[in-house]
Design an enzyme around this catalytic site. Structure first.
Site, PDB file in Angstrom:
ATOM      1  N   HIS A   1      -6.176  80.054  67.306  1.00  0.00           N
ATOM      2  CA  HIS A   1      -7.345  80.596  67.507  1.00  0.00           C
ATOM      3  C   HIS A   1      -8.320  79.399  66.600  1.00  0.00           C
ATOM      4  CE1 HIS A   1      -6.550  81.641  63.295  1.00  0.00           C
ATOM      5  NE2 HIS A   1      -7.915  81.663  63.401  1.00  0.00           N
TER       6      HIS A   1
HETATM    7  C1  UD1 Z   1     -12.102  83.667  62.357  1.00  0.00           C
HETATM    8  C2  UD1 Z   1     -11.946  82.729  60.817  1.00  0.00           C
HETATM    9  C3  UD1 Z   1     -10.601  82.330  60.635  1.00  0.00           C
HETATM   10  C4  UD1 Z   1      -9.796  83.662  60.846  1.00  0.00           C
HETATM   11  C5  UD1 Z   1     -10.014  84.427  62.087  1.00  0.00           C
HETATM   12  C6  UD1 Z   1      -9.165  85.384  62.575  1.00  0.00           C
HETATM   13  C7  UD1 Z   1     -14.160  81.633  60.111  1.00  0.00           C
HETATM   14  C8  UD1 Z   1     -14.624  80.274  60.169  1.00  0.00           C
HETATM   15  N1  UD1 Z   1     -12.802  81.609  61.013  1.00  0.00           N
HETATM   16  O1  UD1 Z   1     -12.022  82.677  63.270  1.00  0.00           O
HETATM   17  O2  UD1 Z   1     -10.723  82.019  59.374  1.00  0.00           O
HETATM   18  O3  UD1 Z   1      -8.462  83.415  60.759  1.00  0.00           O
HETATM   19  O4  UD1 Z   1     -11.412  84.622  62.366  1.00  0.00           O
HETATM   20  O5  UD1 Z   1      -9.527  85.945  63.689  1.00  0.00           O
HETATM   21  O6  UD1 Z   1     -14.699  82.449  59.690  1.00  0.00           O
HETATM   22  N2  UD1 Z   1     -13.835  87.921  68.205  1.00  0.00           N
HETATM   23  C9  UD1 Z   1     -13.510  89.073  68.859  1.00  0.00           C
HETATM   24  N3  UD1 Z   1     -12.305  89.864  68.088  1.00  0.00           N
HETATM   25  C10 UD1 Z   1     -11.420  89.352  67.168  1.00  0.00           C
HETATM   26  C11 UD1 Z   1     -11.656  88.084  66.844  1.00  0.00           C
HETATM   27  C12 UD1 Z   1     -12.736  87.286  67.274  1.00  0.00           C
HETATM   28  O7  UD1 Z   1     -14.371  89.762  69.504  1.00  0.00           O
HETATM   29  O8  UD1 Z   1     -10.507  90.063  67.000  1.00  0.00           O
HETATM   30  C13 UD1 Z   1     -14.966  86.946  68.741  1.00  0.00           C
HETATM   31  C14 UD1 Z   1     -15.820  86.764  67.838  1.00  0.00           C
HETATM   32  O9  UD1 Z   1     -16.812  87.749  67.644  1.00  0.00           O
HETATM   33  C15 UD1 Z   1     -16.444  85.715  68.159  1.00  0.00           C
HETATM   34  C16 UD1 Z   1     -15.232  84.827  68.908  1.00  0.00           C
HETATM   35  O10 UD1 Z   1     -14.437  85.694  69.055  1.00  0.00           O
HETATM   36  O11 UD1 Z   1     -17.462  85.692  69.071  1.00  0.00           O
HETATM   37  C17 UD1 Z   1     -14.726  83.615  67.800  1.00  0.00           C
HETATM   38  O12 UD1 Z   1     -14.714  84.379  66.497  1.00  0.00           O
HETATM   39  P1  UD1 Z   1     -15.346  83.391  65.182  1.00  0.00           P
HETATM   40  O13 UD1 Z   1     -16.071  84.266  64.464  1.00  0.00           O
HETATM   41  O14 UD1 Z   1     -15.760  81.868  65.806  1.00  0.00           O
HETATM   42  O15 UD1 Z   1     -13.981  83.002  64.567  1.00  0.00           O
HETATM   43  P2  UD1 Z   1     -12.658  82.976  64.981  1.00  0.00           P
HETATM   44  O16 UD1 Z   1     -12.367  82.069  65.608  1.00  0.00           O
HETATM   45  O17 UD1 Z   1     -12.172  84.427  65.002  1.00  0.00           O
END
Ligand code: UD1
Length: 366
Positions: free
Chosen positions: A204
């Site tokens: 991820h």
């Molecule tokens: C974030 C954290 C990371 C953690 C991970 C766990 C930061 C910089 N990174 O990365 O340390 O290990 O979360 O998942 O804060 N999303 C969902 N459902 C989820 C997960 C993500 O809908 O369960 C969505 C988010 O809302 C966003 C996208 O996926 O739109 C990516 O999420 P992002 O906030 O960029 O961080 P992660 O890659 O999830």
């Protein structure tokens, strides 16, 4: 004695759950602020239920924007809350953008800050999390470190916190609590996989999944190993696979984001785990499964030194070489777990360390 835990992602819920329960058992008025960084609310809500947590006292609903938008919205949201009343201390777990923003809001409002999982370092500044955790350690007053190595890191950086304590790893507390459920659960057969005959994979991190060539290289490299792969696909990764036109081959079973206990069951019954996750590499280790890390560094170097995990980067050739080393991993590699991460009483140690810190700061009876 109100203590506020600020969280917003699934690993933060896992790290915080036993701490919440330990604070509550010790008579603290503990509340949880959910930033909503992961805006799949239903899924986060399931995690709250699974880990026996009450609903958050407030939800900042910051999901969906850029990291800058999320961080600034959390700072503003918490700032308004603190204007209506401050806790004696706030605790932020880990290294996410929610933790960073929570820490900055506390610093600006004069709320004493405890950083849980303090001191871990990957020394890889391409990771947003590495920047977040360094900033947090330098603006926190109570550093709660999961390992002796993390204590060494903050000492070497001459961090000026009032209190630095090796408490152990609260994720280990969470996992131990679920061992009886794990013994009864067989997530492998639920997904049509043979016990011990597949790899469990998650990816991820932005450095792995946001670049088309890198993502493709990992997917093809793992596909070339020729063994069944249970791939827990993070929403960010699902979106990138689609937009980059990268299709995992027929030996992959693509899974939606999983409940905590199913994740542990799939990891525990796998032949090995492939991941770029900080939390899953530890969970695999505690469950006695070797790990291929699709990274060039890790904040949990102790597991690599113990011989249970291999840093294989993102090239197919190195992934294959790492795979070739898995047969040589000995059971002894897993025996250091307790010495490194504590004995499963990290949350009780957190409450002790925080109480001592508050007493010294004149905010609580000693
Ligand atoms: C974030 C954290 C990371 C953690 C991970 C766990 C930061 C910089 N990174 O990365 O340390 O290990 O979360 O998942 O804060 N999303 C969902 N459902 C989820 C997960 C993500 O809908 O369960 C969505 C988010 O809302 C966003 C996208 O996926 O739109 C990516 O999420 P992002 O906030 O960029 O961080 P992660 O890659 O999830």
């Amino acid at each position: 004695m109100k203590v506020t835990i600020v969280l917003g992602t699934r690993p933060q819920i896992i790290k915080s759950a036993p701490v919440y329960h330990a604070f509550a058992a010790a008579g603290f008025d503990c509340d949880i602020v959910n930033t909503g960084q992961h805006y799949d609310y239903e899924m986060n809500r399931e995690f709250f239920k699974e880990l026996d947590l009450p609903d958050p006292s407030s939800d900042l609903n910051v999901g969906g924007g850029t990291p800058n938008e999320q961080v600034s919205a959390i700072i503003r949201g918490l700032g308004s809350q603190f204007a209506d009343g401050k806790p004696v201390l706030a605790l932020v777990p880990g290294d996410t953008n929610s933790a960073l923003a929570g820490g900055i809001a506390c610093s600006k409002a004069g709320v004493p800050l405890a950083h849980l999982e303090s001191g871990c370092r990957s020394n890889d500044f391409r990771m947003a999390e590495e920047v977040n955790r360094r900033v947090l350690d330098h603006i926190s007053q109570a550093l709660l470190c999961p390992t002796p190595g993390c204590v060494r890191n903050v000492r070497e950086e001459k961090v000026l916190a009032s209190s630095v304590t090796n408490v152990g790893d609260t994720m280990y507390d969470s996992l131990l609590k679920f061992i009886p459920s794990l013994e009864m659960m067989d997530a492998a057969s639920k997904y049509g996989l043979d016990d011990g005959g597949y790899a469990f994979m998650t990816l991820h991190r932005a450095e792995t999944v946001d670049d088309r060539a890198t993502l493709r290289s990992v997917i093809e490299g793992v596909g070339a190993l020729g063994i069944p792969v249970a791939f827990g696909v993070h929403p960010r990764t699902r979106e990138r696979l689609k937009s980059f036109g990268v299709s995992p081959g027929p030996n992959f079973t693509l899974l939606e984001p999983l409940p905590y206990v199913e994740t542990l069951s799939l990891a525990g019954r796998s032949k090995f785990v492939i991941t770029d996750s900080g939390g899953l590499q530890k969970e695999a280790y505690w469950l006695g499964r070797p790990v291929l890390l699709t990274r060039d560094d890790t904040e949990w170097g102790e597991i690599v030194e113990a011989g249970a995990a291999f840093l294989v980067g993102t090239e197919g050739r190195r992934i294959a070489q790492g795979y070739g080393k898995l047969n040589k991993v000995r059971p002894a590699a897993f025996r250091a777990a307790k010495r490194i991460f504590g004995s499963g009483n990290a949350s009780a140690n957190v409450v002790k360390a925080v109480s001592k810190f508050l007493a010294r700061a004149g905010k609580a009876p000693s």
